[in-house]
Design a protein around this motif. Structure first.
Motif, PDB file in Angstrom:
ATOM      1  N   SER A  25     -41.637  -7.280  17.266  1.00 15.70           N
ATOM      2  CA  SER A  25     -40.466  -7.415  17.678  1.00 15.70           C
ATOM      3  C   SER A  25     -39.233  -7.485  16.421  1.00 15.70           C
ATOM      4  O   SER A  25     -38.198  -7.323  16.696  1.00 15.70           O
ATOM      5  N   GLN A  91     -45.238 -10.722  27.691  1.00 18.71           N
ATOM      6  CA  GLN A  91     -44.188 -11.546  27.371  1.00 18.71           C
ATOM      7  C   GLN A  91     -43.328 -11.509  28.732  1.00 18.71           C
ATOM      8  O   GLN A  91     -43.445 -10.549  29.718  1.00 18.71           O
ATOM      9  N   GLY A  92     -42.455 -12.471  28.926  1.00 20.86           N
ATOM     10  CA  GLY A  92     -41.541 -12.652  30.232  1.00 20.86           C
ATOM     11  C   GLY A  92     -42.068 -12.846  31.527  1.00 20.86           C
ATOM     12  O   GLY A  92     -41.664 -12.585  32.363  1.00 20.86           O
ATOM     13  N   LYS A  93     -43.361 -13.320  31.188  1.00 27.01           N
ATOM     14  CA  LYS A  93     -44.211 -13.754  32.436  1.00 27.01           C
ATOM     15  C   LYS A  93     -44.296 -15.341  32.594  1.00 27.01           C
ATOM     16  O   LYS A  93     -45.204 -15.739  33.313  1.00 27.01           O
TER      17      LYS A  93
END
Ligand SMILES: CC(C)(COP(=O)(O)OP(=O)(O)OC[C@H]1O[C@@H](n2cnc3c(N)ncnc32)[C@H](O)[C@@H]1OP(=O)(O)O)[C@@H](O)C(=O)NCCC(=O)NCCS
Length: 178
Positions: A25, A91-93
């Motif tokens: 990231s 990610q994002g779950k």
């Protein structure tokens, strides 16, 4: 997904997770910086001053979070959340949110009164954090981004001013993290 306290046997995998996630990231340099922070936190912090939790999927690590003590002159049980990471492809779950909520629930059970963090107010407000002025409670180090100084009360009391500057654990006490 299983959530639990981290085990000594998870340490190497946790360090790798932070290195990979932050390298992906924010670049390799940041990845190494945060992996070293986590290693230092896990190995050089007294057990009573650190909580670490992990999420696993079929036994494989998917995320991790740390909370370490903030020391005030008054008798107050306070911890700071830092850092947290979820494997990029997971990610994002909702895993990050669950890890934060689980960690905070465990701290509450241990009688922790205040939890702080330093990060994106939009993200952490979803877990009950609010921006706090350093006129109310100071951060342990000089902040590059004062709007990112966040706090929440875990015992239902209003956040009241605390005099003085708290101390963080040694591993976090470096200007580059703030
Ligand atoms: C930040 C991080 C831990 C969040 O974990 P995650 O599992 O991806 O997050 P979740 O799926 O639980 O997301 C929860 C909510 O926050 C939002 N969100 C996630 N990352 C965010 C970010 N960096 N900024 C703002 N909002 C964010 C999501 O959109 C979601 O909102 P919604 O419920 O309204 O859709 C993860 O993305 C990560 O490891 N990022 C890289 C490392 C990092 O930046 N760590 C935080 C600083 S220590």
């Amino acid at each position: 997904m299983e959530l639990s306290s981290y085990l000594k046997s998870d340490k190497a995998e946790i360090k790798h997770l932070f290195e990979n996630v932050f390298s992906e990231s924010e670049g390799l340099e940041e990845g190494i910086l945060i992996a070293n922070l986590v290693n230092d936190l896990m190995n050089n912090t007294s057990d009573r001053d650190i909580f670490g939790f992990v999420s696993k999927d079929k036994g494989k690590l998917t995320g991790a979070i740390f909370f370490t003590r903030l020391f005030f002159d008054t008798q107050i049980e306070a911890f700071i959340l830092a850092p947290v990471a979820v494997i990029t492809k997971f990610q994002g779950k909702g895993i990050g949110q669950k890890l934060i909520d689980y960690g905070i629930e465990q701290l509450k059970r241990k009688g922790v009164q205040l939890v702080f963090t330093y990060g994106d107010p939009n993200f952490y407000s979803k877990s009950g954090f609010q921006s706090i002025s350093e006129n109310i409670i100071k951060a342990p180090c000089d902040l590059t981004y004062p709007q990112g100084w966040l706090c929440q009360s875990l015992n239902g009391s209003r956040i009241a001013p605390i005099l003085g500057t708290p101390r963080c654990v040694k591993a976090l006490d470096k200007p580059e993290y703030w």
